[in-house]
Design a protein around this motif. Structure first.
Motif, PDB file in Angstrom:
ATOM      1  N   ASN A 147      43.617  13.653  93.085  1.00 29.00           N
ATOM      2  CA  ASN A 147      42.238  13.871  92.799  1.00 29.00           C
ATOM      3  C   ASN A 147      41.530  12.540  92.966  1.00 29.00           C
ATOM      4  O   ASN A 147      41.633  11.419  92.172  1.00 29.00           O
ATOM      5  CB  ASN A 147      42.027  14.148  91.324  1.00 29.00           C
ATOM      6  N   PRO A 148      40.688  12.253  94.127  1.00 27.45           N
ATOM      7  CA  PRO A 148      40.443  11.198  94.448  1.00 27.45           C
ATOM      8  C   PRO A 148      39.485  10.478  93.177  1.00 27.45           C
ATOM      9  O   PRO A 148      39.097   9.251  93.276  1.00 27.45           O
ATOM     10  CB  PRO A 148      39.658  11.153  95.762  1.00 27.45           C
ATOM     11  N   GLU A 149      38.766  11.408  92.733  1.00 28.07           N
ATOM     12  CA  GLU A 149      37.767  10.852  91.521  1.00 28.07           C
ATOM     13  C   GLU A 149      38.429  10.070  90.328  1.00 28.07           C
ATOM     14  O   GLU A 149      37.611   9.648  89.691  1.00 28.07           O
ATOM     15  CB  GLU A 149      36.986  12.270  91.138  1.00 28.07           C
ATOM     16  N   LEU A 150      39.655  10.542  90.081  1.00 29.93           N
ATOM     17  CA  LEU A 150      40.427   9.774  89.124  1.00 29.93           C
ATOM     18  C   LEU A 150      40.838   8.504  89.259  1.00 29.93           C
ATOM     19  O   LEU A 150      41.617   8.328  90.283  1.00 29.93           O
ATOM     20  CB  LEU A 150      41.467  10.892  88.568  1.00 29.93           C
ATOM     21  N   ILE A 151      40.964   7.731  88.271  1.00 23.36           N
ATOM     22  CA  ILE A 151      41.166   6.181  88.451  1.00 23.36           C
ATOM     23  C   ILE A 151      42.297   6.181  87.448  1.00 23.36           C
ATOM     24  O   ILE A 151      42.084   5.854  86.074  1.00 23.36           O
ATOM     25  CB  ILE A 151      40.301   5.207  88.213  1.00 23.36           C
ATOM     26  N   PRO A 152      43.703   6.227  87.609  1.00 16.63           N
ATOM     27  CA  PRO A 152      44.730   6.143  86.722  1.00 16.63           C
ATOM     28  C   PRO A 152      44.826   4.863  86.359  1.00 16.63           C
ATOM     29  O   PRO A 152      44.702   3.944  86.779  1.00 16.63           O
ATOM     30  CB  PRO A 152      45.948   6.644  87.448  1.00 16.63           C
ATOM     31  N   GLU A 153      45.457   4.620  84.893  1.00 17.93           N
ATOM     32  CA  GLU A 153      45.912   3.572  84.454  1.00 17.93           C
ATOM     33  C   GLU A 153      47.347   3.584  84.752  1.00 17.93           C
ATOM     34  O   GLU A 153      48.107   4.258  84.456  1.00 17.93           O
ATOM     35  CB  GLU A 153      45.678   3.703  82.581  1.00 17.93           C
ATOM     36  N   THR A 154      47.682   2.190  85.436  1.00 17.98           N
ATOM     37  CA  THR A 154      49.233   2.396  85.752  1.00 17.98           C
ATOM     38  C   THR A 154      49.690   0.690  85.482  1.00 17.98           C
ATOM     39  O   THR A 154      50.797   0.543  85.924  1.00 17.98           O
ATOM     40  CB  THR A 154      49.280   2.575  87.202  1.00 17.98           C
ATOM     41  N   SER A 155      48.893   0.050  84.801  1.00 17.33           N
ATOM     42  CA  SER A 155      49.435  -1.349  84.591  1.00 17.33           C
ATOM     43  C   SER A 155      50.639  -1.352  83.761  1.00 17.33           C
ATOM     44  O   SER A 155      50.774  -0.230  82.947  1.00 17.33           O
ATOM     45  CB  SER A 155      48.357  -2.451  83.844  1.00 17.33           C
ATOM     46  N   THR A 156      51.356  -2.427  83.543  1.00 16.39           N
ATOM     47  CA  THR A 156      52.432  -2.408  82.379  1.00 16.39           C
ATOM     48  C   THR A 156      51.704  -2.651  81.038  1.00 16.39           C
ATOM     49  O   THR A 156      50.699  -2.763  81.124  1.00 16.39           O
ATOM     50  CB  THR A 156      53.612  -3.327  82.985  1.00 16.39           C
ATOM     51  N   PHE A 157      52.699  -2.884  79.924  1.00 14.04           N
ATOM     52  CA  PHE A 157      52.115  -3.011  78.891  1.00 14.04           C
ATOM     53  C   PHE A 157      52.395  -4.412  78.158  1.00 14.04           C
ATOM     54  O   PHE A 157      53.534  -4.814  77.943  1.00 14.04           O
ATOM     55  CB  PHE A 157      52.664  -1.925  77.732  1.00 14.04           C
ATOM     56  N   VAL A 158      51.277  -5.151  78.298  1.00 17.51           N
ATOM     57  CA  VAL A 158      51.385  -6.604  78.003  1.00 17.51           C
ATOM     58  C   VAL A 158      50.898  -6.733  76.400  1.00 17.51           C
ATOM     59  O   VAL A 158      52.015  -7.300  75.596  1.00 17.51           O
ATOM     60  CB  VAL A 158      50.508  -7.573  78.635  1.00 17.51           C
ATOM     61  N   SER A 159      50.119  -5.955  76.036  1.00 21.17           N
ATOM     62  CA  SER A 159      49.826  -6.379  74.566  1.00 21.17           C
ATOM     63  C   SER A 159      50.370  -5.191  73.773  1.00 21.17           C
ATOM     64  O   SER A 159      50.476  -5.124  72.767  1.00 21.17           O
ATOM     65  CB  SER A 159      48.043  -6.197  74.242  1.00 21.17           C
ATOM     66  N   GLY A 160      50.880  -3.819  74.620  1.00 20.54           N
ATOM     67  CA  GLY A 160      51.450  -2.875  73.959  1.00 20.54           C
ATOM     68  C   GLY A 160      50.510  -2.009  73.074  1.00 20.54           C
ATOM     69  O   GLY A 160      49.168  -1.865  73.202  1.00 20.54           O
ATOM     70  N   LEU A 161      51.160  -1.007  72.538  1.00 17.98           N
ATOM     71  CA  LEU A 161      50.545   0.001  71.894  1.00 17.98           C
ATOM     72  C   LEU A 161      50.595   0.114  70.315  1.00 17.98           C
ATOM     73  O   LEU A 161      51.700  -0.416  69.931  1.00 17.98           O
ATOM     74  CB  LEU A 161      50.817   1.371  72.164  1.00 17.98           C
ATOM     75  N   TYR A 162      49.499   0.480  69.621  1.00 18.63           N
ATOM     76  CA  TYR A 162      49.640   0.682  68.157  1.00 18.63           C
ATOM     77  C   TYR A 162      49.621   2.170  67.905  1.00 18.63           C
ATOM     78  O   TYR A 162      48.889   2.970  68.465  1.00 18.63           O
ATOM     79  CB  TYR A 162      48.498  -0.048  67.406  1.00 18.63           C
ATOM     80  N   GLY A 163      50.438   2.617  67.101  1.00 14.68           N
ATOM     81  CA  GLY A 163      50.596   4.087  66.806  1.00 14.68           C
ATOM     82  C   GLY A 163      50.203   4.616  65.584  1.00 14.68           C
ATOM     83  O   GLY A 163      50.227   3.840  64.464  1.00 14.68           O
ATOM     84  N   THR A 164      49.161   5.584  65.524  1.00 19.85           N
ATOM     85  CA  THR A 164      48.713   6.042  64.453  1.00 19.85           C
ATOM     86  C   THR A 164      48.817   7.752  64.613  1.00 19.85           C
ATOM     87  O   THR A 164      47.980   8.253  65.372  1.00 19.85           O
ATOM     88  CB  THR A 164      47.434   6.000  63.932  1.00 19.85           C
ATOM     89  N   SER A 165      49.697   8.691  63.902  1.00 15.68           N
ATOM     90  CA  SER A 165      49.976   9.641  64.217  1.00 15.68           C
ATOM     91  C   SER A 165      50.401  10.512  62.894  1.00 15.68           C
ATOM     92  O   SER A 165      51.147   9.987  62.016  1.00 15.68           O
ATOM     93  CB  SER A 165      51.011   9.862  65.041  1.00 15.68           C
ATOM     94  N   GLU A 166      49.950  11.618  62.642  1.00 18.53           N
ATOM     95  CA  GLU A 166      50.115  12.562  61.502  1.00 18.53           C
ATOM     96  C   GLU A 166      51.689  12.732  61.491  1.00 18.53           C
ATOM     97  O   GLU A 166      52.443  12.494  60.259  1.00 18.53           O
ATOM     98  CB  GLU A 166      49.509  13.819  61.364  1.00 18.53           C
ATOM     99  N   MET A 167      52.255  13.161  62.409  1.00 21.10           N
ATOM    100  CA  MET A 167      53.729  13.171  62.642  1.00 21.10           C
ATOM    101  C   MET A 167      54.340  12.015  63.202  1.00 21.10           C
ATOM    102  O   MET A 167      54.110  11.641  64.386  1.00 21.10           O
ATOM    103  CB  MET A 167      53.884  14.488  63.497  1.00 21.10           C
ATOM    104  N   ILE A 168      55.304  11.420  62.865  1.00 17.19           N
ATOM    105  CA  ILE A 168      56.141  10.486  63.420  1.00 17.19           C
ATOM    106  C   ILE A 168      57.427  10.995  63.838  1.00 17.19           C
ATOM    107  O   ILE A 168      58.210  11.844  63.170  1.00 17.19           O
ATOM    108  CB  ILE A 168      56.369   9.289  62.491  1.00 17.19           C
ATOM    109  N   MET A 169      57.806  11.057  65.007  1.00 15.84           N
ATOM    110  CA  MET A 169      59.018  11.633  65.683  1.00 15.84           C
ATOM    111  C   MET A 169      59.818  10.593  66.617  1.00 15.84           C
ATOM    112  O   MET A 169      59.327   9.520  66.841  1.00 15.84           O
ATOM    113  CB  MET A 169      58.702  12.852  66.518  1.00 15.84           C
ATOM    114  N   ASP A 170      60.773  11.209  67.312  1.00 17.33           N
ATOM    115  CA  ASP A 170      61.681  10.492  68.301  1.00 17.33           C
ATOM    116  C   ASP A 170      60.926   9.511  69.243  1.00 17.33           C
ATOM    117  O   ASP A 170      61.336   8.369  69.573  1.00 17.33           O
ATOM    118  CB  ASP A 170      62.475  11.286  68.968  1.00 17.33           C
ATOM    119  N   GLY A 171      59.609   9.935  69.964  1.00 12.64           N
ATOM    120  CA  GLY A 171      58.805   9.339  70.862  1.00 12.64           C
ATOM    121  C   GLY A 171      58.553   7.950  70.456  1.00 12.64           C
ATOM    122  O   GLY A 171      58.613   7.034  71.169  1.00 12.64           O
TER     123      GLY A 171
END
Length: 620
Positions: A288-312
């Motif tokens: 889909n040429p209209e979409l611009i994907p996020e493909t960079s690596t994770f420098v700062s990383g992610l923070y998780g906030t989720s009602e369920m915490i699981m293996d992922g």
């Protein structure tokens, strides 16, 4: 010991205490999922079942039950595994068994707001007493329905002879209920049942001994652990697309199941093999040429906030992706993950029991009202923390106008429940640069017939179309927020299986929702399973069925894939496979056939199964 807390020596004495304290009419609250003290609940249930002068109303959700294999092949494959995985002494919930048999005593009611997926379809008592609730509204509803007591599994840690206690896997509703009851001067009996293997979680989950009216313990049965299941090519494709929505330095919420596992796997691939990941994005057969994907690596990383915490979250933490920390100013602590309850595999529980000091401090199991909402005294800080939020959930069907059905069939039969999905969908519209992302397979097979999961309409929508946002199938991503109805239809048709596109397009035209001369662009008219399957299988080392290992033996892993494929075959496919396998030699797959007791067959039925399994194994 705290003088305000009673310590009972047996579960029977605990049940007796509860009835003597509350009286003959008991409204009992039990946590969802893992936190249920099944053995105590069964004691309480048995007392009421034996005495019709008593009334027992059980308020709960996600009542977990060990799968019950039905067919011959299911029994032969699953029974040995289930006994190994759950143990022979796992205490099944008596009320579930009674409900499924239609034998629930007339003086006992089970009121649930979330069901184990598909487990209560056709079970009338469960369907009648289901309550449709957003997760964040449950605590208030339980107070309004006059819940008298909460029984919950807890973890214990002893230091210098002094016990510390943790709500562990279910801080979610217990903390909110405790505060609501206190604010309304309502007596709420809280009983903690110690399980020696339950991970001790700190943060808000750790409570004082006088939080409980009663503390007791349960037999050391195995914890309910979810088996690690295979990821098929469709789920891998969906997870691969979904991983292109995640932004570095962002916030992540994910659910559970093979789609979430696939998302996590592709996200780790993006982090660890970034150049190859970018190549795969370009190589995917539908673009889909209209979409611009996020493909960079994770420098700062992610923070998780989720009602369920699981293996992922465990896998993302180990891979160095889950590393963005937010600051809890009231506690002067940094966290990389907030959760309300957890449920997962044996490997996940083991990880939680053995967290390093840094990892342990970085997780805060807390109340669901904090995780699933923004409305807190620190609301502005929470909004800043949840930047670039991506809330991933699954659904069953999506209407062509952007509504989603996630929990209920058109007949009204409840499959699961709304849980916290609506909360995260609504939150995504209230935060800057946030997305609610619903993932689903474009088709399903019913009675051997393929059917589209993108439909014109659905009678039981979980998410209304005015909250439409992002939808992902194996064929790509559809951005729907802020789009007109016509633009929404166009975007969804682009990710619909081509077998169903023209029929859906014609319905939209008949209802005046799209131009009469509109044609689906050629690049989207080859949305077929083969294109996706070929892409995934050509990169089979990158997209394996079990990227995170499994609870099966190698032989069981192969058989699980065979049985899954056999289940999907249509009648004509079964006939062709049977004919093609008649002359195949069985010795090469002796281990697999022995595992199903099909090497030396004793009936025509067993012979047919033997040939079908050989046919699939020979072609793998």
């Amino acid at each position: 010991m705290n003088k305000n807390t009673i310590y009972t020596s047996t579960l029977a004495k605990t049940a007796d205490y509860l009835y003597k304290t509350i009286g003959p009419n008991l409204n009992l609250g039990c946590p969802l999922g893992l936190g249920k003290p099944n053995a105590l609940i069964n004691e309480i249930y048995n007392v009421a079942a034996a005495d019709t002068s008593k009334t027992l109303n059980i308020y709960t959700a996600l009542s977990l039950s060990v799968p019950k294999p039905k067919s011959l092949l299911e029994k032969r494959f699953l029974q040995p595994f289930l006994e190994r995985h759950f143990g022979k002494d796992y205490p099944e919930l008596s009320y579930i068994q009674a409900q499924k048999k239609g034998a629930l005593p007339s003086n006992i009611n089970v009121i649930e707001f979330y069901m184990q997926s598909g487990s209560m379809l056709g079970v009338d008592s469960a369907q009648r007493t289901y309550v449709s609730l957003n997760y964040t509204h449950v605590a208030q509803t339980l107070i309004e329905r006059d819940v008298h007591a909460i029984v919950q599994m807890i973890a214990e840690k002893k230091e210098n002879g002094i016990s510390r206690y943790s709500l562990s896997c279910n801080s979610d509703l217990t903390l909110d209920l405790y505060d609501l009851a206190k604010n309304k001067n309502k007596k709420l009996v809280i009983i903690g049942v110690i399980h020696p293997d339950l991970p001790f979680m700190g943060g808000d989950a750790e409570v004082d001994a006088n939080f409980f009216d009663v503390v007791t313990s349960t037999k050391n049965h195995q914890l309910f652990a979810l088996p690690i299941l295979p990821i098929d090519y469709e789920d891998h494709a969906i997870g691969f697309h979904a991983s292109q929505m995640i932004k570095d330095d962002g916030t992540l919420q994910i659910g559970i199941g093979s789609l979430s596992d696939a998302l996590v796997h592709s996200t780790i691939l993006r982090a660890t093999q970034n150049d190859f990941y970018k190549k795969l994005v370009v190589d995917f057969p539908i673009q889909n040429p209209e979409l611009i994907p996020e493909t960079s690596t994770f420098v700062s990383g992610l923070y998780g906030t989720s009602e369920m915490i699981m293996d992922g979250f465990m896998h993302l933490r180990k891979a160095g992706v889950l590393k963005r920390e937010i600051f809890e100013s009231d506690k002067n602590i940094k966290r990389y993950l907030h959760g309300a309850f957890f449920l997962g595999s044996k490997k996940f529980y083991q990880w939680l029991r053995n967290l390093s000091a840094i990892d342990y401090q970085g997780i805060n199991m807390t109340r669901v009202s904090l995780v699933n909402d923004l409305y807190d005294e620190n609301e502005m800080a929470i909004r800043r923390q949840r930047k670039h939020a991506r809330f991933f959930n699954t659904c069953m069907q999506v209407s062509l106008l952007g509504g989603a059905a996630s929990d209920t069939l058109p007949t009204g039969q409840v499959v699961s429940g709304i849980g916290g999905q609506y909360n995260f969908v609504a939150m995504s519209h209230e935060l800057m640069d946030a997305y609610s992302i619903l993932m689903l397979r474009s088709t399903r097979t019913k009675n051997g017939k393929r059917m589209s999961n993108i439909v014109w309409t659905h009678e039981q929508l979980s998410i209304p179309r005015h909250l439409r946002d992002v939808v992902i199938t194996e064929y790509g991503i559809a951005h729907l927020r802020g789009k007109t109805d016509e633009e929404t239809i166009v975007a969804l048709l682009n990710i619909t299986d081509s077998e169903f596109q023209e029929n859906l397009l014609q319905i939209a035209k008949n209802n005046g929702k799209i131009k009469k001369n509109y044609k689906i662009p050629k690049q989207y008219t080859n949305n077929n399973p083969k294109a996706v399957k070929d892409f995934i299988e050509s990169n089979s080392q990158t997209f394996p069925p079990y990227p995170f290992g499994s609870d099966f033996t190698p032989v069981e892993e192969r058989l699980s894939l065979v049985l899954s494929q056999l289940k999907e075959l249509q009648k004509i496919g079964i006939l062709k496979l049977l004919v093609a396998s008649l002359l195949l030699q069985k010795d090469i797959f002796k281990a697999e056939l022995d595992r199903l007791d099909l090497f030396n067959v004793k009936s025509v039925k067993e012979y047919v199964f033997q040939r079908l399994i050989l046919g699939i194994l020979h072609h793998k």
